[in-house]
Each structure stands twice: as C-alpha cells, then as structure tokens.
Design a protein around this motif. Structure first.
Motif, short mmCIF file in Angstrom:
data_model
loop_
_atom_site.label_atom_id
_atom_site.label_comp_id
_atom_site.label_asym_id
_atom_site.label_seq_id
_atom_site.Cartn_x
_atom_site.Cartn_y
_atom_site.Cartn_z
N THR A 1 0.85 -1.20 0.00
CA THR A 1 0.00 0.00 0.00
C THR A 1 0.88 1.24 0.00
OG1 THR A 1 -1.66 -1.20 1.25
CG2 THR A 1 -1.86 1.19 1.24
N TRP B 1 -15.31 2.84 -4.36
CA TRP B 1 -15.40 1.73 -5.33
C TRP B 1 -16.62 2.01 -6.22
CZ3 TRP B 1 -11.32 -1.51 -5.50
CH2 TRP B 1 -11.42 -2.68 -6.26
N GLU C 1 -15.97 4.35 -20.47
CA GLU C 1 -15.44 3.27 -19.61
C GLU C 1 -14.01 2.84 -19.98
OE1 GLU C 1 -17.32 2.56 -17.09
OE2 GLU C 1 -19.41 2.23 -17.63
C1 LIG Z 1 -21.04 -2.04 -11.66
C2 LIG Z 1 -20.00 -1.65 -12.65
C3 LIG Z 1 -20.15 -1.99 -13.98
C4 LIG Z 1 -19.20 -1.62 -14.91
N1 LIG Z 1 -19.30 -2.08 -16.18
C5 LIG Z 1 -18.33 -1.84 -17.07
C6 LIG Z 1 -18.31 -2.48 -18.33
O1 LIG Z 1 -19.11 -3.38 -18.62
N2 LIG Z 1 -17.37 -2.11 -19.22
C7 LIG Z 1 -16.43 -1.19 -18.93
O2 LIG Z 1 -15.65 -0.85 -19.80
N3 LIG Z 1 -16.36 -0.62 -17.69
C8 LIG Z 1 -17.28 -0.94 -16.76
N4 LIG Z 1 -17.19 -0.42 -15.49
C9 LIG Z 1 -16.11 0.53 -15.19
C10 LIG Z 1 -14.77 -0.19 -15.04
O3 LIG Z 1 -14.93 -1.30 -14.21
C11 LIG Z 1 -13.78 0.79 -14.44
O4 LIG Z 1 -13.77 1.98 -15.19
C12 LIG Z 1 -12.36 0.26 -14.44
O5 LIG Z 1 -12.30 -1.06 -13.98
C13 LIG Z 1 -11.52 1.17 -13.57
O6 LIG Z 1 -10.18 0.78 -13.65
P1 LIG Z 1 -9.06 1.67 -12.95
O7 LIG Z 1 -7.75 1.06 -13.31
O8 LIG Z 1 -9.27 3.09 -13.27
O9 LIG Z 1 -9.33 1.60 -11.37
P2 LIG Z 1 -9.47 0.39 -10.35
O10 LIG Z 1 -9.98 -0.82 -11.01
O11 LIG Z 1 -10.22 0.92 -9.19
O12 LIG Z 1 -7.96 0.09 -9.91
C14 LIG Z 1 -7.28 0.86 -8.96
C15 LIG Z 1 -6.43 -0.07 -8.09
O13 LIG Z 1 -5.64 0.71 -7.20
C16 LIG Z 1 -5.55 0.05 -5.95
N5 LIG Z 1 -5.14 1.03 -4.94
C17 LIG Z 1 -5.91 2.03 -4.42
N6 LIG Z 1 -5.20 2.74 -3.52
C18 LIG Z 1 -3.96 2.17 -3.46
C19 LIG Z 1 -2.76 2.47 -2.72
N7 LIG Z 1 -2.72 3.51 -1.86
N8 LIG Z 1 -1.68 1.69 -2.91
C20 LIG Z 1 -1.71 0.64 -3.80
N9 LIG Z 1 -2.82 0.32 -4.52
C21 LIG Z 1 -3.92 1.08 -4.35
C22 LIG Z 1 -6.95 -0.51 -5.78
O14 LIG Z 1 -6.97 -1.56 -4.84
C23 LIG Z 1 -7.28 -0.97 -7.21
O15 LIG Z 1 -6.91 -2.32 -7.43
C24 LIG Z 1 -18.09 -0.82 -14.52
C25 LIG Z 1 -17.92 -0.49 -13.19
C26 LIG Z 1 -18.84 -0.92 -12.25
C27 LIG Z 1 -18.59 -0.63 -10.81
#
Ligand SMILES: Cc1cc2nc3c(=O)[nH]c(=O)nc-3n(C[C@H](O)[C@H](O)[C@H](O)COP(=O)(O)OP(=O)(O)OC[C@H]3O[C@@H](n4cnc5c(N)ncnc54)[C@H](O)[C@@H]3O)c2cc1C
Length: 393
Positions: A200, A339, A372
C-alpha cells in the motif's frame, strides 16, 4: 528509467504493460490481495462474478482498448456483439440501429448537434422533445453505460460516444471475462522482467532526483516517473496537490443464474419500461465458461442515495422482467464511495498530467474522450506517448 505504477487496476496494468514492452523498468504496487481492481472476476457457485464491470468492452475488438492490448502484446479474444443492442419496449425486444428510431427523433438529434455548436444542452432538454421510444432508450442507455440520468450530462459530453459507436461498433465480451484481460497484461509485465508487488502506497513526494514512493513501515523507493491509477482524489491525498472537485457515478449490479435463456444474443438488452434496471446482458452467450448455466448481469444507476430503496426498486423490476423464469440471485453489489462505477462522471475527468513533474494519472478519473475502459485506454495512450517523448530510457 524507473517507473512506479500505483494500483493494479486496468489503467495501471495497461500502462505498465505498454511501458515494460518499451524497455522501461516498471514496478506495480497494489494494496489488495488480488490484481485487476474493478475489472476482474472470481468464481462463485460456478459463475464468474465481477468486482465491477459487466464483462463488457464498450467498443469490442475494434475499439481503443483492443488496439492498445494488441500493441502491448496481450493476447485476448473478444466476442463482438451481434446486434449492437436491443430494447425491451412494450413487451417486444427490438433490434437497435439508426433506423429503429423514428425519423422525428433522428432529426431532433441532428438539430441539437448543430445547436450544440453554440451552447451546452442538457440531455433532459433533448429527452423532453423526443418520441416515447427514443426518450426511454436514451435514459436506459445512459443508465447502463454511464450510470447517469439525462439531467446529469450535456449533449456535447455524450456526442463523442455516439460517434465512437459508429466508428468502432458496439460492445464485446472478452473470452474468460474481465480477468482474462488482466491476466494477459500481467503476463506481458512479467515477461519483460518487471515486478508486481502487494504493497500500500501512503505518500508520493517530490525530490531532487525525481519522486519517492512511501509505504507503511517507513519504507520508500525512488523513481523517475510515477503513474497513479488510484484516482485523482486519492492521488491528491498522497501528495500535496489540491483536491479536485470531482463527482463520481454510482450504481448497483445484479448477478443472476438462470435455468432457461432470457436473451438470445451477445449484446445488451436495454430495458425501457422499468423503474431502475437499465439493461441486462447474458454473458454466457459469448463465453459459456462464464457460468454453469445461463449467466445474466443487470445494472442500474443510483438515482437516490438510499441504497436499500434503490435495491428494492431494482428487485421489483427484475421480478417483472424474469416473471415465469426459474432463477437464482447470486449477488447484489452496490458501487459507491471509494469503489464507484466511475471515479469521474462523464465530462468531469481530470487531465493525465499533474503539476508535479513526473507524476501522471491514469484510470477512470482521467479518461480520454470515450466510454469506460475504452476511455481509460485513450488516457493511457496519452500518458505513454508523453513519457516516451519526455523521458529518455
Ligand atoms: C457495476 C459496474 C459496472 C461496470 N461495467 C463496465 C463495463 O461493462 N465495461 C467497462 O468498460 N467498464 C465498466 N465499469 C467501469 C470499469 O470497471 C472501471 O472503469 C475500471 O475497472 C476502472 O479501472 P481503474 O484502473 O481506473 O481503477 P481500479 O480498477 O479501481 O484500480 C485501482 C487499483 O488501485 C488500488 N489502490 C488504491 N489505492 C492504493 C494504494 N494507496 N496503494 C496501492 N494500490 C492502491 C486498488 O486496490 C485498485 O486495485 C463498470 C464499473 C462498475 C462498478
């Protein structure tokens, strides 16, 4: 050149894979005991339940994410939707294409496009002038794809998505679900001798040599570049950056096991006459291994902040849609604080660059002009180009 990626969500892993392919020395730090953030799945009772996403890539095998996955060398098979989508309206399932919408609505859309060249128009204004089918479709599409209502977005914010759909096509489902994308990216990162670590991050500091990343137990590491995938707000908390004003979009997802199929295609069936549920997909039509039997995912945006009430409304809808079907509700997941569905509502995304030299944002608070994970891919592409241009290996 040492690069730290904070957060192993789709945005972080995609950036790490692309940079590792180009020869950068990348280390990924993830606080949770699994990788993939809101874009992975776990098997529960024989069904691949996701941590967030509906197992869909908005523009399938031709969109920005698919293009970057290929560039990174991540091997994924995507089943494109056929048709682009359908709409459940007055008891009938209608295939949705340009011609499904009455001429009056198509003309109205064109009119607003021109009008929008001069001023911002909220989609609720457009909605009030459309015919019943088009207005209800607009609401369902926004609720399913962006977890917003027409009053929360403007015409110009949504228009790029409308255009991208015509350019790249409708959604696709990766074989193996979201997790297969994450696993393929991890494989690329590891094959380039880069590291993924469970840790973290609690602070990021500007130093003379570059940036230092601090962990618990007073450990720290030095990097020339830091990529943050943990969202703009959390990133600001770890630095001394000013917190941005950002509103997120929230929603509720239902995972359902079904004895007999409800949908006979691989796309989304938008539900136009419901209280809350905006659409349903039957992901086992694209990949039968995603569930023991037929596997449905239904989604609704949060209209009020009362989660219990929202779920009760959603369940009333599902009861009506699934009347006569034998089904089991596997999971109800609500997505809000920390989340959410989207860290930045459409139109609110932050820039990828920050005022701290060498610190960049990726992920769903810093998307490009698309929806997305395809929007995330456009943001990642911008960051990778910038680093290549400015930071010599
Ligand atoms: C219900 C739902 C349905 C969805 N449907 C779709 C879909 O069908 N198609 C689509 O394209 N998108 C969809 N989305 C959106 C998509 O899931 C997200 O946009 C995408 O997964 C986000 O990715 P990310 O890398 O930005 O963030 P995240 O997936 O949130 O990744 C960030 C990571 O950082 C980690 N982290 C946080 N703080 C720290 C720290 N201090 N130190 C180390 N690690 C840390 C977290 O644990 C996490 O693993 C959906 C989302 C939801 C909730």
């Amino acid at each position: 050149m040492r690069v730290a990626v904070i957060g192993a969500g789709l945005g972080g892993l995609l950036t790490a894979a692309l940079l590792s392919e180009k020869g950068y020395e990348v280390e990924v730090f993830e606080k949770l005991p699994f990788f993939g953030g809101r874009f992975t799945n776990f098997n529960y009772k024989g069904y691949e339940i996701t941590t967030g996403a509906l197992h869909m890539i908005p523009h399938g095998s031709k969109g920005p994410l698919a293009k970057l996955l290929k560039k990174a060398g991540a091997k994924i098979e995507i089943v494109d939707s056929k048709p682009n989508g359908t709409a459940l309206y007055r008891g009938e399932e209608i295939v949705v294409n340009r011609k499904s919408f009455p001429l009056k609505s198509r003309l109205m859309f064109g009119f607003y496009y021109l009008k929008n060249l001069f001023r911002e128009v909220k989609l609720s204004e457009v909605e009030s002038r459309l015919d019943d089918f088009s207005a209800k479709f607009l609401r369902a599409f926004l609720g399913w794809s962006l977890s917003v209502t027409p009053s929360q977005v403007t015409f110009s914010e949504v228009y790029p998505i409308y255009e991208a759909t015509y350019e790249f096509g409708g959604p696709g489902i990766p074989v193996g679900g979201c997790k297969s994308v994450i696993n393929a990216l991890i494989e690329v990162i590891k094959s380039n001798d880069c590291k993924l670590e469970r840790n973290t991050v609690r602070a990021i500091r500007k130093e003379n040599f570059g940036l230092s990343v601090h962990f618990y137990r007073r450990e720290s590491k030095k990097f020339e570049v830091v990529i943050s995938d943990i969202g703009p707000i959390e990133t600001c908390r770890l630095t001394e950056l000013k917190l941005p004003e950002l509103s997120e979009s929230r929603g509720i997802k239902y995972s359902i096991a079904l004895e007999e199929p409800l949908i006979d295609h691989t796309s989304v069936m938008f539900t136009l006459e419901t209280r809350r549920i905006c659409g349903i997909n039957q992901v086992t039509n694209a990949d039968p291994n995603l569930g023991k039997k037929h596997f449905l995912m239904a989604h609704q945006p949060m209209i009020t902040s009362n989660v219990k009430f929202e779920i009760a409304e959603g369940l009333r809808d599902l009861k009506e849609i699934l009347k006569g079907y034998k089904y089991e509700l596997l999971a109800i997941q609500s997505f809000s604080d920390g989340w959410p569905v989207n860290r930045a509502k459409i139109g609110c995304d932050c820039k990828n660059e920050t005022s701290i030299k060498g610190l960049y944002l990726v992920g769903d608070g810093a998307k490009g002009d698309d929806i997305e994970v395809d929007g995330i891919a456009l943001g990642v592409e911008r960051v990778v180009k910038k680093i290549e241009k400015e930071v010599v290996l």
